[in-house]
Scaffold this motif. Structure first.
Motif: not given
Lengths: 343, 343
Positions: B21-22, B26-29, B57-58
């Motif tokens: 998930a982390l 990051k990839a889809y921020v 934050s997401n």
């Protein structure tokens, strides 16, 4: 020992069939193996002249005027074409002139010819094709791999008994591990057919039933005999064949498209790759016995070439020497009560 | 877009789920993807602290106090454990808080939670798991690969429609070739289930039905969507996974046991081999959608690690963006008459 080979069946008949027979005749010349090539006399004779040296005393030709095509309806064709090569080869065994049939033609026609010509062993309702599949440590027998679909639980039980005998006597595996192919290890995992089969397999006295196995257990080699319906078995068999071929092709392609150093390296690795290809090649295994009929019957891949036919003759030889039919007959009689339960 | 992930499901939960998930966060921020981790708040928070930097934050956590074990009876467990992570994640989608669920826990429980929580699309009687399988030229979708067994012909017809939609909208294959998995090319080859399905598939208007396909067609890539019963699909899937693993292991072993030159050579070939491994690795594909329920639901392999979870989030994103559920709903309505024929 006499082997009747359908010389007209398969994608490369009669030449590759004859070539395989010639190779086997040479290899087994001291083993008292006689090969009877069944089919069109002039075509077979010409093929023998092309590939042989005329000195093969352990090969004879038995004429049969008809051939069953891959696209004919098996049952109807076997009934109608009484002089078809596979029908005549089977009758040679039925009449006691030969011990075992080898056929690379239509599998459906082969099964129909065997059923009509040899009949079933008492207590066996449906014969099964027992195909050897390579695994990480040896060989797993998959049966049924395509003789019958919509099998009842009692038919799967019969497959278990026959497969265990074949694994023990021909593959020399003592007390072979027999598993039921399904979608989970727990007894509760499966379709109706498999759920009804599980308790019947547990009751067998002569079979080392290890419970449910999953698809991944076949290549792992954690099971010696995998019992399934011919619909599932045939799909698994052809999928495995295609996947192995695709993976080897992908490796070769990825080597081809890479740089110079890798290309040099790959030339050194290729022997290892070819060793693997050999391990995965059905031609090395030769043929799969049709178990449950009153006589030896070895079914070969439709695209069998000489090597596969030669190896099928080896399988036929072992099958006959080990008297697999008699062992099945005895064991089925012993287990009789259980195999007639179920629905 | 909001993705609800069952953080407690799978062999490596919660750490690898959280890690995946982390990576996705990051990839889809910049893509407006919000990830909701569902499960034990303290365990998830600790995992986030171990692997994250506190700046995500997401990512949010939604507490659920129970977990469904791999060995529990799926239907009963889902009904009983109302606060199980997979049940709560599903209800977040049901209530409109999230768009799609991701679960690497018990497949049976995931299917049960989806059925109970989201319900079926009107006209679909049984949902199906659509698993992407690598082939020589791209990807083949296999469905059903394990949601249901003993499917009726009409269920296979529904699988065909759903699989074609998924292949078209998510894999970007225009007019995907849909085949019926059986034991021969001819219309007459198969078991009762398949023989009854063939004529129903021929009648479909929205599906490019190319007829019967065999096991070998899957790796060849001659078909885009392979329709089958979940019993057969699951066996094929696990067999393929095991066989690919076994072949790569055999190659590495045969290189190891060979001479010095080959060993040097193999070091140069290994990158090619690892490329192949990647192609065959389910983790690259991330997850398989459960098609036919009223909402997005992505099922992951039980042994998913971070990379698989990250890729599953990509699959969930594409599934949602392409509005697969709406397309299935519309097409099933269009084909309605046909799908309700058969038995």
């Amino acid at each position: 020992m006499r082997v009747a080979i359908d010389a007209m069946g398969g994608d490369y008949a009669p030449d590759e069939i004859v070539l395989g027979a010639l190779q086997a005749a040479k290899a087994y010349v001291n083993d008292d193996v006689e090969i009877v090539l069944v089919g069109d006399q002039s075509q077979i004779t010409q093929a023998l002249e092309r590939h042989g040296n005329g000195k093969e005393s352990n090969i004879t030709v038995h004429h049969a005027s008809e051939v069953i095509d891959m696209h004919e309806s098996p049952g109807a064709a076997v009934r109608k074409k009484k002089d078809a090569s596979v029908v005549v080869a089977t009758s040679l065994v039925k009449q006691g002139h030969c011990d075992v049939v080898i056929c690379a033609g239509s599998t459906g026609a082969a099964v129909a010819a065997a059923l009509l010509g040899l009949g079933r062993i008492n207590g066996i309702e449906r014969p099964a094709i027992a195909t050897p599949m390579p695994n990480l440590t040896g060989t797993t027998i998959l049966l049924d791999s395509g003789a019958n679909v919509d099998s009842k639980p009692k038919h799967l039980v019969q497959n278990a008994i026959m497969g265990a005998i074949y694994a023990e006597y021909v593959l020399n595996i003592p007390s072979p591990r027999v598993g039921l192919l399904t979608i989970g290890e727990e007894e509760s995992k499966g379709n109706e057919q498999v759920l009804a089969t599980y308790p019947l397999l547990k009751q067998l006295n002569t079979v080392n039933f290890i419970g449910n196995v999953e698809g991944r257990d076949i290549p792992k080699g954690t099971v010696d005999v995998v019992v399934c319906d011919g619909f599932v078995g045939n799909i698994v068999l052809k999928f495995g064949e295609g996947l192995a071929k695709a993976i080897l092709q992908l490796i070769k392609e990825s080597i081809k498209t890479s740089g110079f150093l890798t290309k040099v390296a790959s030339m050194l690795v290729l022997p290892a790759l070819n060793g693997l290809k050999k391990k995965l090649d059905y031609a090395e295994y030769g043929g799969a016995p049709l178990l449950g009929v009153n006589g030896g019957f070895i079914i070969c891949h439709g695209s069998s070439q000489a090597k596969a036919i030669k190896n099928a003759i080896r399988v036929a030889k072992e099958f006959t020497e080990q008297d697999v039919v008699a062992h099945i007959r005895e064991t089925i009689a012993k287990e009789g009560v259980v195999t007639h339960e179920g629905n």
